[in-house]
Enzyme design. Structure first.
Site, PDB file in Angstrom:
ATOM      1  N   GLY A  63       6.241   5.123  -2.945  1.00 35.36           N
ATOM      2  CA  GLY A  63       5.034   4.590  -2.321  1.00 35.36           C
ATOM      3  C   GLY A  63       4.274   5.647  -1.542  1.00 35.36           C
TER       4      GLY A  63
ATOM      5  N   ASN B 268      11.545   5.821   6.135  1.00 38.28           N
ATOM      6  CA  ASN B 268      12.254   4.627   5.689  1.00 38.28           C
ATOM      7  C   ASN B 268      13.391   4.245   6.630  1.00 38.28           C
ATOM      8  OD1 ASN B 268      12.322   4.336   2.022  1.00 38.28           O
ATOM      9  ND2 ASN B 268      10.738   3.882   3.497  1.00 38.28           N
TER      10      ASN B 268
ATOM     11  N   ASN C  75      17.093   2.404  -0.797  1.00 39.84           N
ATOM     12  CA  ASN C  75      16.002   1.462  -0.582  1.00 39.84           C
ATOM     13  C   ASN C  75      15.063   1.464  -1.773  1.00 39.84           C
ATOM     14  OD1 ASN C  75      12.860   1.755   0.989  1.00 39.84           O
ATOM     15  ND2 ASN C  75      13.912  -0.170   0.726  1.00 39.84           N
TER      16      ASN C  75
ATOM     17  N   ARG D 286       0.999   7.725   7.053  1.00 37.37           N
ATOM     18  CA  ARG D 286       1.085   7.480   5.609  1.00 37.37           C
ATOM     19  C   ARG D 286      -0.133   8.069   4.881  1.00 37.37           C
ATOM     20  NH1 ARG D 286       5.374   4.706   2.752  1.00 37.37           N
ATOM     21  NH2 ARG D 286       6.827   4.046   4.363  1.00 37.37           N
TER      22      ARG D 286
ATOM     23  N   HIS E 259       9.675  -6.400   1.973  1.00 41.28           N
ATOM     24  CA  HIS E 259      10.381  -5.379   1.202  1.00 41.28           C
ATOM     25  C   HIS E 259      11.184  -4.425   2.086  1.00 41.28           C
ATOM     26  CE1 HIS E 259      11.164  -3.236  -2.469  1.00 41.28           C
ATOM     27  NE2 HIS E 259      10.601  -2.121  -2.040  1.00 41.28           N
ATOM     28  N   TRP E 260      10.706  -4.175   3.298  1.00 43.79           N
ATOM     29  CA  TRP E 260      11.383  -3.240   4.203  1.00 43.79           C
ATOM     30  C   TRP E 260      12.425  -3.976   5.038  1.00 43.79           C
ATOM     31  CZ3 TRP E 260       6.207  -0.754   6.117  1.00 43.79           C
ATOM     32  CH2 TRP E 260       5.776   0.192   5.169  1.00 43.79           C
TER      33      TRP E 260
END
Length: 288
Positions: A41, A49, A107, A184, A268-269
């Site tokens: 991503g 992460n 992950n 990000r 998702h995390w």
């Protein structure tokens, strides 16, 4: 190479030269080795992460956060697609550090990488934990909403499309702070990193993935899960819009030594949104 906006309590970024390039990683704690493999991503790194989880894990294990090639921290290893270099990178990393046997947490993409490694070299993996990274879609559309948002960003990298993708990653949108967006954005728009992301999730890449899924002559990766003998814990967010929770059904039925833990109110995390609960479950499994 990426930098972090907050340098407090961050283990130094270490370097391991290999014949394919330099692998970079962070290390904390002592004891039996525990390898953490990040997902994919825009703007991802291993540290982003897992930075919230390292303190708890490092109380019990020598915790190693590997930066996989293709995401702007480690060298690229010469592969156009990061998944093509991942197995080489993991083997080179463990060999370079003289680690014969390891526990692994992966992950998302890192979960698939860890599973493939455990299938190829089960004698080197003591226990395996995945986070939203196993199986295949059964009921939901493929690609999922999160993957569509990711593809939209890599095809047209704007801040708006980045935020839309980040929102698809979580149940609680308040986790998407301006600081997170900025860190990000800076890395995701680096030309080399963006090219790597397009190779994985651009429109052409998604079409290739869809064609492979429709091809009866191509054996799907999840078909090998029944061959995995390593004790495995599958963790998932019930409200995951990137890797829908129904993906966990196939590993639940096929893994020889597998178990599933699904966390509510979580996207998702999982290791971020349900940090304390996830750490408790994972540490109990790893130390069993």
């Amino acid at each position: 190479m990426t930098t972090e906006t907050n340098t407090q309590n961050i283990p130094p970024l270490l370097e391991l030269p290999t014949e394919n390039g330099v692998l970079r990683y962070r290390e904390a704690g002592e004891g039996e080795p525990l390898l953490l493999l990040h997902g994919s991503g825009p703007g991802v790194t291993g540290w982003r992460n897992f930075r919230g989880n390292v303190p708890a894990l490092a109380e019990h294990f020598r915790t190693l956060v590997l930066e996989l090639p293709g995401f702007g921290v480690s060298d690229g290893f010469g592969a156009a697609h990061p998944m093509m270099s991942a197995q080489t990178a993991v083997r080179a990393f463990l060999d370079g550090l003289g680690i014969d046997r390891v526990r692994i947490i992966g992950n998302s993409m890192g979960g698939f990488i860890a599973t493939d490694f455990a299938l190829a070299q089960p004698e080197r993996v003591d226990r395996l934990v995945t986070v939203g990274g196993a199986g295949t879609n059964l009921f939901g559309p493929a690609p999922s909403e999160g993957i569509v948002r990711l593809s939209e960003f890599v095809e047209n990298p704007t801040r708006e499309s980045l935020v839309a993708w980040l929102h698809s990653m979580v149940y609680d949108r308040s986790l998407i702070t301006e600081e997170l967006i900025e860190e990000r954005w800076t890395q995701a728009t680096d030309p080399e990193t963006l090219a790597s992301s397009r190779a994985m999730y651009g429109s052409a890449a998604l079409e290739r993935m869809s064609a492979a899924m429709r091809n009866p002559d191509v054996a799907p990766g999840w078909a090998n899960l029944r061959k995995l003998t390593v004790p495995t814990l599958i963790t998932w967010g019930r409200d995951d819009r990137v890797s829908p929770v129904d993906m966990s059904i196939i590993p639940m039925r096929t893994l020889v030594s597998g178990e599933i833990h699904i966390f509510p109110n979580c996207g998702h995390w999982v290791m971020i949104e349900q940090q304390k609960a996830w750490e408790s479950v994972v540490l109990a499994f790893l130390q069993r």
